[in-house]
Design an enzyme around this catalytic site. Structure first.
Site, PDB file in Angstrom:
ATOM      1  N   LYS A  31      59.112 -23.454 -16.195  1.00  7.78           N
ATOM      2  CA  LYS A  31      58.231 -22.538 -16.917  1.00  7.78           C
ATOM      3  C   LYS A  31      57.783 -23.191 -18.229  1.00  7.78           C
ATOM      4  O   LYS A  31      58.538 -23.943 -18.840  1.00  7.78           O
ATOM      5  CB  LYS A  31      58.959 -21.231 -17.229  1.00  7.78           C
ATOM      6  CG  LYS A  31      59.232 -20.361 -16.025  1.00  7.78           C
ATOM      7  CD  LYS A  31      59.951 -19.089 -16.437  1.00  7.78           C
ATOM      8  CE  LYS A  31      60.291 -18.228 -15.231  1.00  7.78           C
ATOM      9  NZ  LYS A  31      59.090 -17.668 -14.593  1.00  7.78           N
ATOM     10  N   ARG A  84      60.942 -14.322  -4.118  1.00  8.94           N
ATOM     11  CA  ARG A  84      60.606 -13.969  -2.738  1.00  8.94           C
ATOM     12  C   ARG A  84      61.520 -14.673  -1.740  1.00  8.94           C
ATOM     13  O   ARG A  84      61.718 -14.183  -0.626  1.00  8.94           O
ATOM     14  CB  ARG A  84      59.133 -14.274  -2.476  1.00  8.94           C
ATOM     15  CG  ARG A  84      58.745 -15.731  -2.546  1.00  8.94           C
ATOM     16  CD  ARG A  84      57.249 -15.921  -2.737  1.00  8.94           C
ATOM     17  NE  ARG A  84      56.823 -15.530  -4.077  1.00  8.94           N
ATOM     18  CZ  ARG A  84      55.563 -15.563  -4.506  1.00  8.94           C
ATOM     19  NH1 ARG A  84      54.596 -15.963  -3.678  1.00  8.94           N
ATOM     20  NH2 ARG A  84      55.264 -15.198  -5.726  1.00  8.94           N
TER      21      ARG A  84
END
Length: 509
Positions: free
Chosen positions: A283, A357
């Site tokens: 990130k 996910r």
């Protein structure tokens, strides 16, 4: 935790540190809300005029403190704004009451006892006030001054000690039941908030699993924890892949609450990334600081199941907490790697920061094996959902329009802002992979919907499923408002509990 009690409506006769009254925004100035009559009488019928002189308007969340006159057994009166007046003969909206009670509780941090003389004209209104007071009175001080702040120590005021709700019939069975439900639900929301706010060095997957196990045993919930060895043996490639870069190995926790009279079964699945660095797809600066909150979905599932057990709901619920820490290292999954999931499907990892996910996919397929009547997953899944709906509303997707609509309506009923979102089939093409069965990324535009489509691939055939993307409301980086604190919010707990209640009542959509 703020204690909740019921007291007779004659608020002036209640010994307390503060009496809380409601004031609404009228066309010609502030208007006192029901419940304030006895207090107004002590002010000679001029309380509204005094408040207006002090600048109060009755606007939502506005608080005004003033010294109490003779005749009241509390030294201070706190007026809290309820916003606009309801239509003629209509009651105040329950969430307006919830927000007002929350704002009052925050303003009274460190106060030992307050009597809430707010509109409590039904069991539902009492529940809203109690819930708002308990949620608004929340504070997280475990890491300040060795916990002394939670007791009102030098580093903080601590929460409101007791909120006494003034009602006409405090012994009424419906009113008492409403208060007890509100207390249980609020305590579990606050339990989830504590987990979300706990620093990631203390809340590893193993530590989270231990907390869940202890609470489950306390409340008669069966618990099973799959450690890294069991995950390898079971073939949980998604969870193992995400956790591969961390020294803190992943866990999959199963919580099972059953009731002997249950006719329906639900499965709740929660994303539990205890810290998300993004992995190899690191990130950017400025996006890591709040990533302890990436386990908010698992916290919501855990808290909701404990609440269901405390309330004795006639429904069977299985919860799955998919816990991992997503870190970059020499052992971490790389963009381009292919994982074989628990379902047997292979996934090409194009972005290691699309990790939620992957853990959810394994847990969803596992949850599907028991063929529950419905599955709901909860996750801080995509920044795209925040772009679409902002920071206070979560998205609801699903494979069944009626069930998706039901979940959305239940969320609104519980006081949690949500919005139904589509799963357009044309977006599936973007997840086609030349190497694997599916890729974990697709088109950038509509990224929240792409994530939902990915998850749908791992839901068992014929099972109604809803996906709650709580990326926006799960963590409040701004100032507190209403009953919402800064930091972890406990988003989706109340929705899951209300869904369980509706299912127990035979109202599953």
């Amino acid at each position: 935790m703020t204690a909740l009690t019921l007291k007779p409506a004659a608020a002036a006769g209640q010994r307390a540190d503060v009496i809380v009254v409601g004031v609404a925004k009228g066309a010609k100035g502030p208007v006192l809300a029901p419940g304030a009559a006895v207090v107004d009488e002590a002010f000679g019928g001029k309380l509204a005029a005094v408040l207006e002189t002090l600048g109060a308007s009755g606007g939502e969340g506005e608080t005004t403190k003033l010294p109490a006159p003779d005749g009241l057994k509390a030294p201070v009166v706190l007026a809290v704004g309820l916003g606009g007046l309801p239509e003629k003969d209509a009651a105040f909206d329950e969430d307006a009451l919830r927000r007002a009670a929350g704002a009052a509780a925050r303003a009274l941090a460190g106060t030992k006892k307050a009597v809430f003389a707010l509109p409590a004209e039904s069991a539902e209104a009492v529940a809203a006030l109690a819930e708002g007071a308990a949620l608004g009175g929340y504070s997280f001080d475990a890491y300040k001054d060795d916990g002394e702040a939670a007791k009102g120590g030098k580093n903080g005021k601590g929460p409101l000690g007791e909120a006494a709700i003034a009602v006409d019939k405090p012994r009424d069975k419906d009113v008492k039941a409403a208060l007890e439900r509100a207390a249980a639900v609020a305590e579990e929301v606050n339990r989830s908030r504590d987990l979300i706010n706990t620093p990631p060095n203390d809340l590893t997957p193993e530590a989270f699993a231990a907390v869940a196990s202890a609470a489950a045993k306390e409340h008669g919930i069966k618990v099973q924890v799959l450690d890294e060895k069991a995950l390898v043996k079971g073939g949980y490639g998604g969870i193992l892949g995400v956790g591969a870069g961390s020294q803190n190995p992943p866990r999959l926790v199963k919580l099972a609450y059953t009731h002997p009279k249950a006719q329906k079964s639900l499965a709740f699945v929660g994303k539990g990334i205890t810290y998300d660095s993004g992995g190899i797809s690191l990130k950017p600066a400025g996006h890591n600081e709040t990533m302890k909150c990436d386990m908010s979905g698992a916290a919501a599932v855990f808290a909701a199941i404990v609440a269901a057990a405390r309330l004795g709901l006639e429904v069977n619920i299985t919860g799955w907490l998919a816990l991992a820490e997503n870190m970059p290292s020499g052992s971490a999954v790389r963009p381009g790697d292919v994982l074989r999931m628990y379902s047997g499907k292979t996934v090409e990892v194009l972005n290691t920061d699309a990790e939620g996910r992957l853990v959810l996919a394994d847990a969803l397929w596992k949850a599907s094996e028991a063929k529950p009547d419905a599955i709901v997953d909860v996750a801080t899944l995509t920044g795209a959902m925040m772009m679409a709906l902002g920071s206070r509303t979560f998205g609801v997707m699903g494979n069944d329009d009626a069930f998706r609509t039901s979940v959305h309506e239940i969320a609104e009923e519980a006081g949690e802002a949500s919005w139904p979102m589509p799963l357009p089939k044309h977006l599936q093409k973007g997840m086609e992979s030349p190497t694997a069965d599916i890729a974990n990324m697709g088109e950038r535009m509509g990224g929240g919907l792409v994530a939902g489509l990915f998850l749908q691939e791992f839901v068992g055939e014929g099972i109604a499923w809803a996906h709650l993307d709580i990326a926006g409301p799960a963590y409040n980086e701004g100032s507190p408002y209403g009953y919402t604190p800064k930091g972890g919010t406990g988003s989706a707990v109340r929705t899951l509990v209300r869904l369980a209640e509706r299912t127990a009542a035979g109202d599953l959509g």
